[in-house]
Every structure is written in C-alpha cells, then in structure tokens.
Design a protein around this motif. Sequence first.
Motif, PDB file in Angstrom:
ATOM      1  N   GLN A 206       0.962  -1.287   0.109  1.00  0.00           N
ATOM      2  CA  GLN A 206       0.095   0.035   0.115  1.00  0.00           C
ATOM      3  C   GLN A 206       0.957   1.398   0.037  1.00  0.00           C
ATOM      4  N   SER A 207       2.039   1.102   0.863  1.00  0.00           N
ATOM      5  CA  SER A 207       2.762   2.134   0.838  1.00  0.00           C
ATOM      6  C   SER A 207       3.672   2.635  -0.170  1.00  0.00           C
ATOM      7  N   THR A 208       3.734   1.607  -1.312  1.00  0.00           N
ATOM      8  CA  THR A 208       4.706   1.573  -2.267  1.00  0.00           C
ATOM      9  C   THR A 208       3.957   2.337  -3.546  1.00  0.00           C
ATOM     10  N   PHE A 209       2.651   1.708  -3.622  1.00  0.00           N
ATOM     11  CA  PHE A 209       1.956   1.992  -4.857  1.00  0.00           C
ATOM     12  C   PHE A 209       0.493   2.608  -4.538  1.00  0.00           C
ATOM     13  N   PHE A 210      -0.127   2.624  -3.496  1.00  0.00           N
ATOM     14  CA  PHE A 210      -1.664   3.055  -3.431  1.00  0.00           C
ATOM     15  C   PHE A 210      -1.683   4.149  -2.464  1.00  0.00           C
ATOM     16  N   THR A 211      -0.727   4.746  -2.006  1.00  0.00           N
ATOM     17  CA  THR A 211      -0.724   6.101  -1.083  1.00  0.00           C
ATOM     18  C   THR A 211       0.130   6.901  -1.591  1.00  0.00           C
ATOM     19  N   ASP A 212      -0.227   8.318  -1.448  1.00  0.00           N
ATOM     20  CA  ASP A 212       0.761   9.134  -1.743  1.00  0.00           C
ATOM     21  C   ASP A 212       1.467   9.705  -0.637  1.00  0.00           C
ATOM     22  N   THR A 213       2.820   9.265  -0.764  1.00  0.00           N
ATOM     23  CA  THR A 213       3.987   9.711   0.272  1.00  0.00           C
ATOM     24  C   THR A 213       4.660  10.870  -0.040  1.00  0.00           C
ATOM     25  N   GLY A 214       4.193  11.917  -0.885  1.00  0.00           N
ATOM     26  CA  GLY A 214       5.132  12.877  -1.203  1.00  0.00           C
ATOM     27  C   GLY A 214       5.966  12.605  -2.701  1.00  0.00           C
ATOM     28  N   PHE A 215       6.070  11.324  -3.040  1.00  0.00           N
ATOM     29  CA  PHE A 215       7.039  11.101  -4.278  1.00  0.00           C
ATOM     30  C   PHE A 215       6.190  11.016  -5.305  1.00  0.00           C
TER      31      PHE A 215
END
Length: 157
Positions: free
Chosen positions: A144-153
Amino acid sequence: MADIHVEEFYKDVAIALIQLYSAFPRRINLFVEDIAGPDETDEFGLHSKRHMACFGTLLWLSEEGLLRHVDTIRQEALDQAVLTRDAFVRLSAPAPMALVRELSEPLSEPGLPLSVQNDLSTYVYLLRSALRSGSSSRISLAVQSTFFTDTGFGSVH
C-alpha cells in the motif's frame, strides 16, 4: 482484519514486482506457480480459485500500468513481462524514514556506508523485508505504501 483474498493479492503483488525488479530491464516470463505455488487443475482442466486470483493480479498490474507484457501463456504466465518506467522508479525510490523503521529489519551494523543505507531504505527493500517477515499486515502495508498511497513522491499512474 482484511479478507484473505486481499492479503493474498498484496503478497502476489509484492512477489511479482520483486521478481520483475530483480530481472530489470530484461523481459521475463512471469509464472503464476512461481508466485502462488503449485496448482493442480480439476477434472475439467480448470485452475483453482487461488491460481486464478494470482493470474488476475498479474493482469491487473498490467492494466494499472505497473508492468507490460507481450502476451499471456494460457492462464499460466505473462510472456515477456517487464516493469514500466513508473514502477521501476517507484521501487527504486527512497521510502520515508518512519516507514523504513516500521517495516525494515533492524540493521545489524549501524555504521554502514551511506550507499548501503540508501539501498536499505528503498521501497523494493521494504517489500523484500516484509515478505521475509511472513507478516500479512507488514506485506499489506509495504505494498500500500509503495503504490497505493501518496507519500510525497507522486503516485504511479
């Protein structure tokens, strides 16, 4: 708690993308059995629900622009699969330090060179670490963190 098919989906996503990343930029045949395990067809020649769910995951990854492939090999594999540019860039990108601390295995040597520390903070490393842990919740969070949420990248489209 997530449904088991969703947990399997996240695990299949992680395994498939790591296989493609490890071979990048070579095209490879991405076999369902290498991801979901062996499958025996029934008396009518139909695959199990688990096998078909994994095959569906691979097709979905292609439809969502995370991988490309030339064709399918029946319902057994994707022929000549490769990561897209966006997926490769995202997997190679550094993850936020809070996420690295939550999902990574503790470093045994705190004085590692900066280049090694950088490698150990990428999204692909987090996926590998989560898979090694065997924890469904860690695998789900890593995918989820890699592809499905916006983490600023920026998100993969």
